[in-house]
Design a protein around this motif. Structure first.
Motif, short mmCIF file in Angstrom:
data_model
loop_
_atom_site.label_atom_id
_atom_site.label_comp_id
_atom_site.label_asym_id
_atom_site.label_seq_id
_atom_site.Cartn_x
_atom_site.Cartn_y
_atom_site.Cartn_z
N PHE B 58 0.83 -1.21 0.00
CA PHE B 58 0.00 0.00 0.00
C PHE B 58 0.87 1.25 0.00
O PHE B 58 0.63 2.20 -0.77
CB PHE B 58 -0.91 -0.01 1.22
CG PHE B 58 -1.76 1.22 1.34
CD1 PHE B 58 -2.89 1.37 0.55
CD2 PHE B 58 -1.42 2.23 2.22
CE1 PHE B 58 -3.66 2.50 0.65
CE2 PHE B 58 -2.19 3.37 2.32
CZ PHE B 58 -3.32 3.50 1.53
N ILE B 62 0.92 3.97 -2.93
CA ILE B 62 0.49 5.35 -2.69
C ILE B 62 1.63 6.32 -3.01
O ILE B 62 1.39 7.44 -3.47
CB ILE B 62 -0.03 5.52 -1.23
CG1 ILE B 62 -1.10 6.62 -1.19
CG2 ILE B 62 1.06 5.88 -0.27
CD1 ILE B 62 -2.44 6.15 -1.61
N MET B 71 -3.88 8.71 -7.64
CA MET B 71 -4.72 8.65 -6.46
C MET B 71 -5.35 7.30 -6.16
O MET B 71 -6.52 7.07 -6.43
CB MET B 71 -5.85 9.68 -6.57
CG MET B 71 -5.36 11.07 -6.37
SD MET B 71 -4.21 11.15 -5.02
CE MET B 71 -5.22 10.50 -3.75
N GLY B 72 -4.55 6.39 -5.63
CA GLY B 72 -5.12 5.16 -5.13
C GLY B 72 -5.18 4.02 -6.11
O GLY B 72 -5.37 2.88 -5.70
N ILE B 73 -5.04 4.29 -7.39
CA ILE B 73 -5.16 3.20 -8.37
C ILE B 73 -3.99 2.24 -8.22
O ILE B 73 -4.17 1.01 -8.12
CB ILE B 73 -5.23 3.75 -9.81
CG1 ILE B 73 -6.38 4.74 -9.93
CG2 ILE B 73 -5.40 2.61 -10.78
CD1 ILE B 73 -6.58 5.28 -11.30
N ALA B 75 -2.12 1.97 -5.60
CA ALA B 75 -2.20 1.36 -4.26
C ALA B 75 -3.16 0.19 -4.28
O ALA B 75 -2.86 -0.89 -3.74
CB ALA B 75 -2.65 2.42 -3.25
N ALA B 76 -4.30 0.36 -4.91
CA ALA B 76 -5.28 -0.72 -4.96
C ALA B 76 -4.70 -1.94 -5.67
O ALA B 76 -4.82 -3.08 -5.20
CB ALA B 76 -6.54 -0.23 -5.68
N ALA B 77 -4.06 -1.69 -6.81
CA ALA B 77 -3.49 -2.81 -7.58
C ALA B 77 -2.40 -3.51 -6.78
O ALA B 77 -2.31 -4.74 -6.77
CB ALA B 77 -2.94 -2.29 -8.91
N VAL B 79 -2.01 -3.62 -3.45
CA VAL B 79 -2.55 -4.36 -2.31
C VAL B 79 -3.16 -5.67 -2.79
O VAL B 79 -2.97 -6.72 -2.19
CB VAL B 79 -3.58 -3.49 -1.55
CG1 VAL B 79 -4.32 -4.34 -0.54
CG2 VAL B 79 -2.89 -2.34 -0.87
N PHE B 80 -3.87 -5.58 -3.89
CA PHE B 80 -4.47 -6.79 -4.44
C PHE B 80 -3.39 -7.82 -4.78
O PHE B 80 -3.49 -8.99 -4.44
CB PHE B 80 -5.29 -6.45 -5.69
CG PHE B 80 -6.10 -7.61 -6.20
CD1 PHE B 80 -7.34 -7.88 -5.65
CD2 PHE B 80 -5.62 -8.43 -7.21
CE1 PHE B 80 -8.09 -8.95 -6.10
CE2 PHE B 80 -6.37 -9.50 -7.66
CZ PHE B 80 -7.61 -9.76 -7.11
N ILE B 132 -8.93 -0.68 -13.39
CA ILE B 132 -9.41 0.42 -12.54
C ILE B 132 -9.20 1.74 -13.25
O ILE B 132 -10.03 2.65 -13.20
CB ILE B 132 -8.69 0.43 -11.18
CG1 ILE B 132 -8.99 -0.85 -10.41
CG2 ILE B 132 -9.14 1.62 -10.35
CD1 ILE B 132 -8.31 -0.91 -9.08
#
Lengths: 278, 172
Positions: B58, B62, B71-73, B75-77, B79-80, B132
């Motif tokens: 994360f 980030i 913005m978060g894309i 980070a999301a990828a 973390v997944f 995303i």
């Protein structure tokens, strides 16, 4: 209840994963609706600073182009200044446009070969006759004189540096207009010898030496250097003055070639009067 | 332990800078954009707990987002990808498990193993990231094409980096 906690604990990783992803999705969505979440975007302190540092480093790689552009600009501006126009006073009241008549033209060039350690030094410029350069034109840098053009090919020019046995520059002391002749003795590339100033003239260390209007090559008042020291040889009526050149011949790169448009006219006239004398 | 933390911190900073300053300027055809920075997550040690892995992923994501304004894309990828890492590692694990004190890298486990492991990780990350980013399914095939092409490029870079940066270490 215990079972619930046990269940949660067993799947703690998955829950943590979900929490993180939810936070990410929140960021993504809020970013879309509020343009930019304030605390993580490139406008923040750290990223902004790193980017500006990178830009300032990157600028170094474009210094060359920037320099070229400035040199070009300077040339254009030089061509507009008053110094390049000689006053054409007979026409003062007749035609406004002819109050000043252009006498000098500046062409910018780059030194592509240079030396300071020989007795007779020459420079090579990256411009030639195709840019309007001819033999016996002045070469100056933004700091002062550099030399006189000698041989010209289509795209290159060979320049007789001031640091040359054959270079005799007609010069004067700026504050009182006494004139003499400047040459180079071959030892230190930073120092020139200035002679023919009579001993009754009041001079001081630090006085400025500039070109005078006697030569048909250099425009008047081009900086040569400052007086470093002077002495009078026994039995001599003239000073021997050591001048520190304002041009650093070792790192000069951008120069201007100065064309005197009225040179032919003047030469013809002077020859004519000398012939009449004989 | 301290040594390990230091090593991975240096790798973190280096990969972020490499990604932000150099790789993000590479955009062949507007399609191919390699994301080498995920190598950090790929190469974290085997023993690391999953929650810490996801947290680090994360943070990594980030930080990249910060520079790219995405913005978060990322980070999301990330973390997944971090969450699925343990499953992928389990799937590929040798019969007697992984040796302790090693990390998933080419030098310990060989080219075939590393190539298949990192390809899957890269594909997962890129798949999540590009979908995303596109945020709609109408462009499914063009997005999928981007995923494939960028993945290939990233995998290539990862393999090269293994040979250039990490292979040289154990020779010393």
């Amino acid at each position: 209840m215990i079972n619930l906690f046990r269940f949660l604990w067993k799947h703690i990783n998955f829950i943590f994963f979900l929490l993180l992803e939810i936070f990410c999705v929140y960021l993504i969505v809020s970013n879309n609706s509020f343009q930019k979440a304030r605390f993580v975007s490139s406008s923040n302190y750290l990223a902004g600073n790193i980017y500006s540092t990178i830009t300032s480093i990157r600028e170094y790689f474009y210094l060359k182009e920037t320099n070229d552009a400035f040199a070009l600009e300077n040339t254009r501006l030089h061509n507009l200044t008053r110094d390049v126009f000689a006053r054409n006073s007979t026409l003062v009241y007749l035609v406004k446009d002819s109050v000043f008549k252009q006498q000098y033209k500046y062409i910018n060039a780059k030194i592509i070969n240079n030396s300071v350690n020989k007795r007779n030094n020459y420079l090579t410029l990256n411009r030639g006759s195709s840019s309007g350069i001819g033999p016996e034109m002045a070469v100056i840098s933004s700091n002062g004189i550099v030399g006189i053009t000698k041989d010209v090919s289509e795209n290159f020019t060979s320049v007789l540096s001031v640091l040359n046995k054959n270079a005799k520059i007609s010069a004067k002391i700026k504050k009182n207009n006494y004139f003499g002749s400047l040459s180079w003795d071959g030892s230190d590339y930073r120092l020139g010898t200035f002679i023919d100033i009579p001993t009754h003239v009041n001079i001081a260390v630090g006085d400025t030496v500039v070109t005078n209007a006697f030569s048909d090559i250099f425009p008047e008042n081009i900086l040569i250097g400052k007086i470093e020291s002077f002495d009078i040889k026994p039995g001599d009526n003239f000073y021997t003055i050591i001048v520190r050149f304002s041009t650093n011949f070792k790192n000069v790169t951008h120069v201007y070639v100065v064309t005197n448009i009225m040179k032919e006219e003047r030469k013809k006239l002077e020859q004519q009067s000398q012939q009449n004398d004989k | 332990m301290i040594n390990n933390i230091l090593k991975h911190s240096v790798r973190f900073v280096f990969l972020v800078l490499l990604q932000v300053l150099i790789l993000n300027n590479i955009q062949l055809n507007g399609f191919i954009n390699p994301y080498l920075y995920i190598l950090f997550i790929i190469m974290l040690p085997f023993e690391i707990p999953v929650w810490l892995l996801m947290l680090l992923a994360f943070v990594m994501g980030i930080s990249i987002d910060m520079f790219l304004n995405t913005m978060g894309i990322h980070a999301a990828a990330c973390v997944f990808m971090a969450y699925t890492r343990s499953y992928v590692l389990n799937f590929f694990s040798p019969r007697d498990g992984y040796e302790s004190n090693t990390e998933p890298s080419l030098e310990y486990l060989g080219l075939t193993w590393f190539l298949s492991y990192s390809s899957i990780m890269v594909f997962i990350h890129h798949f999540v990231f590009f979908f995303i980013e596109a945020f709609r399914l109408t462009e499914f095939f063009s997005t999928f094409f981007r995923v494939i092409v960028s993945s290939v490029f990233t995998i290539l870079l990862i393999i090269i980096s293994q040979y250039v940066a990490f292979k040289g270490k154990d020779k010393r």
